[in-house]
Design an enzyme around this catalytic site. Sequence first.
Site, PDB file in Angstrom:
ATOM      1  N   SER A 116      -6.185   3.837   9.009  1.00  0.00           N
ATOM      2  CA  SER A 116      -5.304   3.612   7.863  1.00  0.00           C
ATOM      3  C   SER A 116      -5.163   2.131   7.516  1.00  0.00           C
ATOM      4  O   SER A 116      -6.139   1.469   7.220  1.00  0.00           O
ATOM      5  CB  SER A 116      -3.946   4.247   8.146  1.00  0.00           C
ATOM      6  OG  SER A 116      -3.149   4.210   7.007  1.00  0.00           O
ATOM      7  N   HIS A 117      -3.953   1.602   7.609  1.00  0.00           N
ATOM      8  CA  HIS A 117      -3.666   0.234   7.178  1.00  0.00           C
ATOM      9  C   HIS A 117      -3.860  -0.772   8.307  1.00  0.00           C
ATOM     10  O   HIS A 117      -3.642  -1.964   8.103  1.00  0.00           O
ATOM     11  CB  HIS A 117      -2.230   0.181   6.679  1.00  0.00           C
ATOM     12  CG  HIS A 117      -1.282   0.774   7.689  1.00  0.00           C
ATOM     13  ND1 HIS A 117      -1.247   2.127   7.931  1.00  0.00           N
ATOM     14  CD2 HIS A 117      -0.424   0.208   8.546  1.00  0.00           C
ATOM     15  CE1 HIS A 117      -0.362   2.358   8.894  1.00  0.00           C
ATOM     16  NE2 HIS A 117       0.154   1.220   9.283  1.00  0.00           N
ATOM     17  N   ASP A 280      -4.306   1.159   0.625  1.00  0.00           N
ATOM     18  CA  ASP A 280      -4.611   0.724   1.992  1.00  0.00           C
ATOM     19  C   ASP A 280      -6.029   1.106   2.421  1.00  0.00           C
ATOM     20  O   ASP A 280      -6.826   1.585   1.615  1.00  0.00           O
ATOM     21  CB  ASP A 280      -3.582   1.297   2.970  1.00  0.00           C
ATOM     22  CG  ASP A 280      -3.750   2.788   3.169  1.00  0.00           C
ATOM     23  OD1 ASP A 280      -4.176   3.454   2.208  1.00  0.00           O
ATOM     24  OD2 ASP A 280      -3.474   3.290   4.279  1.00  0.00           O
ATOM     25  N   ASP A 282      -7.558   3.563   3.989  1.00  0.00           N
ATOM     26  CA  ASP A 282      -8.118   4.886   3.715  1.00  0.00           C
ATOM     27  C   ASP A 282      -7.639   5.485   2.393  1.00  0.00           C
ATOM     28  O   ASP A 282      -7.908   6.654   2.107  1.00  0.00           O
ATOM     29  CB  ASP A 282      -7.823   5.843   4.873  1.00  0.00           C
ATOM     30  CG  ASP A 282      -6.342   6.037   5.098  1.00  0.00           C
ATOM     31  OD1 ASP A 282      -5.572   5.104   4.808  1.00  0.00           O
ATOM     32  OD2 ASP A 282      -5.941   7.130   5.536  1.00  0.00           O
ATOM     33  N   ASP A 284      -4.592   6.219   1.114  1.00  0.00           N
ATOM     34  CA  ASP A 284      -3.471   7.139   0.916  1.00  0.00           C
ATOM     35  C   ASP A 284      -2.165   6.432   0.561  1.00  0.00           C
ATOM     36  O   ASP A 284      -1.223   7.067   0.116  1.00  0.00           O
ATOM     37  CB  ASP A 284      -3.296   8.096   2.114  1.00  0.00           C
ATOM     38  CG  ASP A 284      -3.106   7.387   3.425  1.00  0.00           C
ATOM     39  OD1 ASP A 284      -3.130   6.140   3.446  1.00  0.00           O
ATOM     40  OD2 ASP A 284      -2.937   8.084   4.447  1.00  0.00           O
ATOM     41  N   ARG A 285      -2.102   5.114   0.760  1.00  0.00           N
ATOM     42  CA  ARG A 285      -0.859   4.403   0.440  1.00  0.00           C
ATOM     43  C   ARG A 285      -0.947   3.721  -0.918  1.00  0.00           C
ATOM     44  O   ARG A 285      -2.038   3.468  -1.425  1.00  0.00           O
ATOM     45  CB  ARG A 285      -0.580   3.329   1.486  1.00  0.00           C
ATOM     46  CG  ARG A 285      -0.284   3.901   2.840  1.00  0.00           C
ATOM     47  CD  ARG A 285       0.158   2.832   3.801  1.00  0.00           C
ATOM     48  NE  ARG A 285       0.616   3.466   5.028  1.00  0.00           N
ATOM     49  CZ  ARG A 285       1.368   2.895   5.935  1.00  0.00           C
ATOM     50  NH1 ARG A 285       1.761   1.651   5.768  1.00  0.00           N
ATOM     51  NH2 ARG A 285       1.739   3.546   7.016  1.00  0.00           N
ATOM     52  N   LYS A 379      -0.831  11.976   1.424  1.00  0.00           N
ATOM     53  CA  LYS A 379      -0.333  11.063   0.408  1.00  0.00           C
ATOM     54  C   LYS A 379      -1.540  10.479  -0.310  1.00  0.00           C
ATOM     55  O   LYS A 379      -2.642  10.506   0.216  1.00  0.00           O
ATOM     56  CB  LYS A 379       0.547   9.991   1.021  1.00  0.00           C
ATOM     57  CG  LYS A 379      -0.077   9.201   2.135  1.00  0.00           C
ATOM     58  CD  LYS A 379       0.984   8.361   2.831  1.00  0.00           C
ATOM     59  CE  LYS A 379       0.416   7.676   4.052  1.00  0.00           C
ATOM     60  NZ  LYS A 379       1.113   8.039   5.271  1.00  0.00           N
TER      61      LYS A 379
END
Length: 546
Positions: A116-117, A280, A282, A284-285, A379
């Site tokens: 992710s982030h 981010d 991947d 999703d944010r 998300k």
Amino acid sequence: MALSSIVHHDAPDFGVRTPGTSGLRRPTREFQAPHYLESFTAAILEEAVPKEGATLVLGGDGREFCVPATQQILRLASAWGVERVIVGRDGLLSTPAASHLIRLHHATGGIILSASHNAGGVDGDFGIKYNGENGGPAPPLITDAIARCATSLRRYAILVAEDLPLHQIGRHHLGAMQVDIIDPVHDYAELMESLFDFRAIRALFTGGFTMRFDAMHAVTGPYATDLLERRCGAPAGTVIRGTPLPDFGGEHPDPNLVHASGLVEDVMTAGRYDFGAASDGDGDRNMILGRGCYVAPSDSLAILAAHLHRIPGYADGLVGVARSMPTSRAVDRVAAALNIPCYETPTGWKFFCSLLDAGRITLCGEESFGTGSDHVREKDGLWAVLCWLNILAVSGQSVRALLEAHWAEYGRDYYTRHDYEEVSTSSGEAVMHSLRDRLGTLPGFLVSGRTILAADDFAFTDPIDGSQATAQGIRILLSGDARIVVRLSGTGTRGATIRLYLESVGRGTPSVEDDVQHELAEVIRIAHEITGIEGQTGRSEPTVIT
Ligand code: G1P
Ligand code: ZN
């Protein structure tokens, strides 16, 4: 086709490997150790994927080790007996796009490679997670079983075969398994086009509206370029840092005020553009900025709840909404006005998925820059950006005007999150233990002129399947509509991270110029008095403030 055979390897003991809120995340070097990725993947296959007739979706955010990991996972899947794998070209798939593909193809599930982030590269982090047939993160029952299996697994099977040409779209074979390498963007972009009024967004850009989208050298670059610049007609150059890089250019692909500081300077501080957004690692944010202003994710959720019916894909209105417990209560008041249910769930998207699957909610979100809807089971960063663009286009208002009108109608939740990253695990746990020990004694207590009205350790019973989650974070409710929440991060990979969430509802005429930290100064002081973070950790300042 080259001859291929299956071999069995012994898996060393890697100790307990329990996936956190978003799968298993560890330093990249750990994942690169012999058999580490392989044995964990074998545990996923063992616990979640039937030996016959399975279709899997596979892709990641392009970080270091994604490509070799994709090749290895394909060989493991083939040895396991998987029938078909759908892979994004070059091993790329954003998390929401992977979720969509699982649903579109009625796949058994998907394996997503991302941390992710978190920073990437050899010195950064890598991660792996499994999503089920609904397209959402596997539920705790499955992740616990995977963790147990990974801990006890001693042997795994893998196909001996050459690498596949991951850059080549089309049908390939690996042993008896079919591998379809697809354009990672196309199906997701079509889904977006089915939800939003791209003509209205196009007209916005034609009318001179300016924006910057910061892909942070992570996976959303190709998605944003196709959606914003090609399909919605934003000028070339609207997407910045649009090429995915294995180390994200050496930075944290985390869209917040600290890590997307260049964008913040351009849009918020200098006011050079009407709109700014970032996503981010991947995809999703999302972070949303307007000229001269920042939209707190909790406010973004509330504003989307109030305006979503203006977007074609949501013209029927919302059936319900949900927010994670630490997210501000701004959306609760919109739900009350709309007369729809509002659910409060523990941190982590999987808790929303059960409500989404049951058709109880249309929209959900977290304070941590996560917003999404029933279109996928993750998300979705670019979806949120398109929501804002669509609403800006049909309302004809600026971000600032929308924000201030919203606050004037519903009140404003001044909100901030203070993170104490990489404190020692023992001091993080000490803060939580000491709070838990004192929970019963807190209510009625007077601190700096405010009374503690209630204090608990958040527990949640899923209204659909009755499953329970306990010890999800301490909630402390203060007089004057203020709230303090404390929990430990479940996604950190080094030491512990304490998250302190602070909020207070203000009335009157709030403005984007208000200084949030100043508005919350008293609540912050009280939080320190109650939690004793400074004494336990030796830290006088948080590492990140959002
Ligand atoms: C963080 C966020 C949480 C989010 C998760 C995965 O988890 O706070 O809202 O669901 O990342 O993106 P945490 O590190 O707080 O456990
Ligand atoms: Zn993410």
